[in-house]
Design an enzyme around this catalytic site. Structure first.
Site, PDB file in Angstrom:
ATOM      1  N   SER A 173       4.648   1.123  -7.102  1.00 56.50           N
ATOM      2  CA  SER A 173       3.716   1.808  -8.003  1.00 56.50           C
ATOM      3  C   SER A 173       3.364   0.831  -9.103  1.00 56.50           C
ATOM      4  O   SER A 173       4.080  -0.161  -9.322  1.00 56.50           O
ATOM      5  CB  SER A 173       4.424   3.035  -8.602  1.00 56.50           C
ATOM      6  N   TYR A 189      11.866   7.298 -12.553  1.00 57.10           N
ATOM      7  CA  TYR A 189      10.832   6.777 -11.649  1.00 57.10           C
ATOM      8  C   TYR A 189      10.579   5.293 -11.922  1.00 57.10           C
ATOM      9  O   TYR A 189      10.530   4.475 -10.998  1.00 57.10           O
ATOM     10  CB  TYR A 189       9.563   7.604 -11.855  1.00 57.10           C
TER      11      TYR A 189
HETATM   12  N1  LIG Z   1       0.623   9.731  -6.014  1.00 58.13           N
HETATM   13  C1  LIG Z   1       0.573   8.682  -6.808  1.00 58.13           C
HETATM   14  O1  LIG Z   1      -0.230   8.624  -7.741  1.00 58.13           O
HETATM   15  C2  LIG Z   1       1.445   7.511  -6.563  1.00 58.13           C
HETATM   16  C3  LIG Z   1       1.177   6.341  -7.273  1.00 58.13           C
HETATM   17  C4  LIG Z   1       1.964   5.228  -7.064  1.00 58.13           C
HETATM   18  C5  LIG Z   1       3.005   5.307  -6.170  1.00 58.13           C
HETATM   19  N2  LIG Z   1       3.243   6.455  -5.484  1.00 58.13           N
HETATM   20  C6  LIG Z   1       4.373   6.468  -4.585  1.00 58.13           C
HETATM   21  O2  LIG Z   1       3.943   6.771  -3.291  1.00 58.13           O
HETATM   22  C7  LIG Z   1       4.982   7.444  -2.587  1.00 58.13           C
HETATM   23  C8  LIG Z   1       4.439   8.726  -1.963  1.00 58.13           C
HETATM   24  O3  LIG Z   1       3.951   9.544  -2.993  1.00 58.13           O
HETATM   25  P1  LIG Z   1       2.923  10.734  -2.756  1.00 58.13           P
HETATM   26  O4  LIG Z   1       2.055  10.766  -3.932  1.00 58.13           O
HETATM   27  O5  LIG Z   1       2.337  10.672  -1.401  1.00 58.13           O
HETATM   28  O6  LIG Z   1       3.938  11.956  -2.899  1.00 58.13           O
HETATM   29  P2  LIG Z   1       4.050  13.351  -2.122  1.00 58.13           P
HETATM   30  O7  LIG Z   1       4.860  14.222  -2.999  1.00 58.13           O
HETATM   31  O8  LIG Z   1       2.700  13.802  -1.689  1.00 58.13           O
HETATM   32  O9  LIG Z   1       4.881  12.925  -0.847  1.00 58.13           O
HETATM   33  C9  LIG Z   1       6.209  12.475  -0.965  1.00 58.13           C
HETATM   34  C10 LIG Z   1       6.923  12.829   0.308  1.00 58.13           C
HETATM   35  O10 LIG Z   1       8.289  12.399   0.177  1.00 58.13           O
HETATM   36  C11 LIG Z   1       9.089  13.422   0.724  1.00 58.13           C
HETATM   37  N3  LIG Z   1      10.437  13.383   0.145  1.00 58.13           N
HETATM   38  C12 LIG Z   1      10.774  13.524  -1.153  1.00 58.13           C
HETATM   39  N4  LIG Z   1      12.113  13.518  -1.284  1.00 58.13           N
HETATM   40  C13 LIG Z   1      12.623  13.361  -0.037  1.00 58.13           C
HETATM   41  C14 LIG Z   1      13.940  13.305   0.488  1.00 58.13           C
HETATM   42  N5  LIG Z   1      15.014  13.439  -0.297  1.00 58.13           N
HETATM   43  N6  LIG Z   1      14.095  13.120   1.815  1.00 58.13           N
HETATM   44  C15 LIG Z   1      13.024  13.038   2.627  1.00 58.13           C
HETATM   45  N7  LIG Z   1      11.756  13.108   2.198  1.00 58.13           N
HETATM   46  C16 LIG Z   1      11.553  13.280   0.881  1.00 58.13           C
HETATM   47  C17 LIG Z   1       8.393  14.726   0.364  1.00 58.13           C
HETATM   48  O11 LIG Z   1       8.811  15.800   1.196  1.00 58.13           O
HETATM   49  C18 LIG Z   1       6.934  14.345   0.570  1.00 58.13           C
HETATM   50  O12 LIG Z   1       6.487  14.620   1.869  1.00 58.13           O
HETATM   51  C19 LIG Z   1       6.102   7.674  -3.580  1.00 58.13           C
HETATM   52  O13 LIG Z   1       7.088   6.671  -3.448  1.00 58.13           O
HETATM   53  C20 LIG Z   1       5.400   7.533  -4.905  1.00 58.13           C
HETATM   54  O14 LIG Z   1       6.265   7.108  -5.901  1.00 58.13           O
HETATM   55  C21 LIG Z   1       2.491   7.571  -5.671  1.00 58.13           C
END
Ligand SMILES: NC(=O)c1ccc[n+]([C@@H]2O[C@H](COP(=O)([O-])OP(=O)(O)OC[C@H]3O[C@@H](n4cnc5c(N)ncnc54)[C@H](O)[C@@H]3O)[C@@H](O)[C@H]2O)c1
Length: 267
Positions: free
Chosen positions: A149, A162
């Protein structure tokens, strides 16, 4: 400031043939993970889709039916570190993506949540890399892509767990790059700004409370404050960066962090 708009899902641009390759994507039931899984399946990979959300994985499998590759759903809570390491056996491509967020000042941040965030977002990736390396090293080829991120490169208030986890993931990724180089294994981070996913939608209320502003002002005044480009990133844009890092054209790219942050880290 104009209202942030998004271009909508972007079509694939990277030519990629992953026929015969096995990829493991964590958090594959959610926004970015789902987009990554579908992109790799479209390129012909057999994708082991890992998530604790079984219904979400079923939806992904339905969405991926008919694409060039195949999806093998695996319901797993990544806090089970032994199971996570086991699940990574035989993987050619590993996408460490699963994550969660809590927005609270440090003095109000529940220690048990801090622990869970670090377990899922840093320790599980370590175990998944550990589990996948013997096969990758054995064949002299592997791709590790860690979804970090902008918060792996910069901090924001109220996101202690985070930010700590993502900074740790950036370090883990660089170390894997150094160790893997002689075995044909690259390791990189893809580091987006705010992506249009449920994770972002869920934190709007928390951000409004933490900053003492109405929810409708959170996007422009908090989330996109430091981004030169005033829009959210699409999950498909992140997936395309992951695809590029798996392509032959990217074989010299390792130990780096590809920021899709609209200029945030240019500050
Ligand atoms: N959305 C953003 O703006 C953003 C920005 C930068 C980085 N990210 C990173 O991208 C990645 C995905 O984020 P997203 O926005 O798609 O989130 P999201 O919440 O849409 O998806 C995250 C997924 O991880 C799964 N998950 C969480 N804890 C878990 C566990 N203990 N065991 C198994 N699965 C688990 C959830 O069930 C979910 O399906 C993350 O690492 C997040 O930090 C997101």
């Amino acid at each position: 400031m104009t209202t942030p708009t998004t271009p909508g899902p972007v079509p694939p641009s990277v030519e990629l043939d992953l026929g015969g390759r096995t990829a493991l994507v964590t958090g594959a039931a959610g926004g970015i993970g789902r987009a990554c899984a579908l992109r790799l399946v479209a390129a012909g990979a057999k994708v082991r889709a890992v998530d604790r959300d079984g219904a979400g994985l079923d939806a992904l499998a339905a969405q991926g039916a008919g694409l060039a590759g195949s999806i093998e759903p695996l319901v797993l809570d990544l806090t089970d570190l032994e199971a996570a390491e086991q699940a990574a056996t035989g993987t050619d491509i590993l996408v460490n993506n699963a994550g969660l967020q809590l927005v609270r000042p440090i003095e109000e941040f529940p220690p048990e949540v801090f622990h869970t965030v670090l377990t899922v977002m840093l320790e599980a990736p370590f175990r998944l890399i550990r589990g996948s390396l013997p096969h990758m090293y054995g064949q002299g080829w592997g791709r590790i892509v860690n979804i970090s991120s902008v918060h792996g490169l910069r901090a924001s208030a109220y996101k202690s767990a985070y930010v700590a986890a993502k900074h740790g993931l950036e370090g883990l990724s660089k170390t894997a790059a150094l160790e893997g180089a002689q075995h044909g294994v690259t390791s990189n981070c893809v580091s987006p700004g705010y992506v249009r996913t449920p994770l972002v939608e869920r934190q709007i209320a928390d951000q409004a409370a933490a900053h003492g502003i109405p929810e409708e002002r959170v996007l422009t005044e908090v989330l996109l404050k430091d981004s030169a480009l005033k829009r959210l990133v699409e999950p498909s844009e992140v997936a395309e960066a992951v695809a590029y890092l798996c392509a032959p054209q990217a074989s010299f790219i390792t130990g780096t962090s590809l920021a899709l942050d609209g200029g945030w880290t240019a500050h």
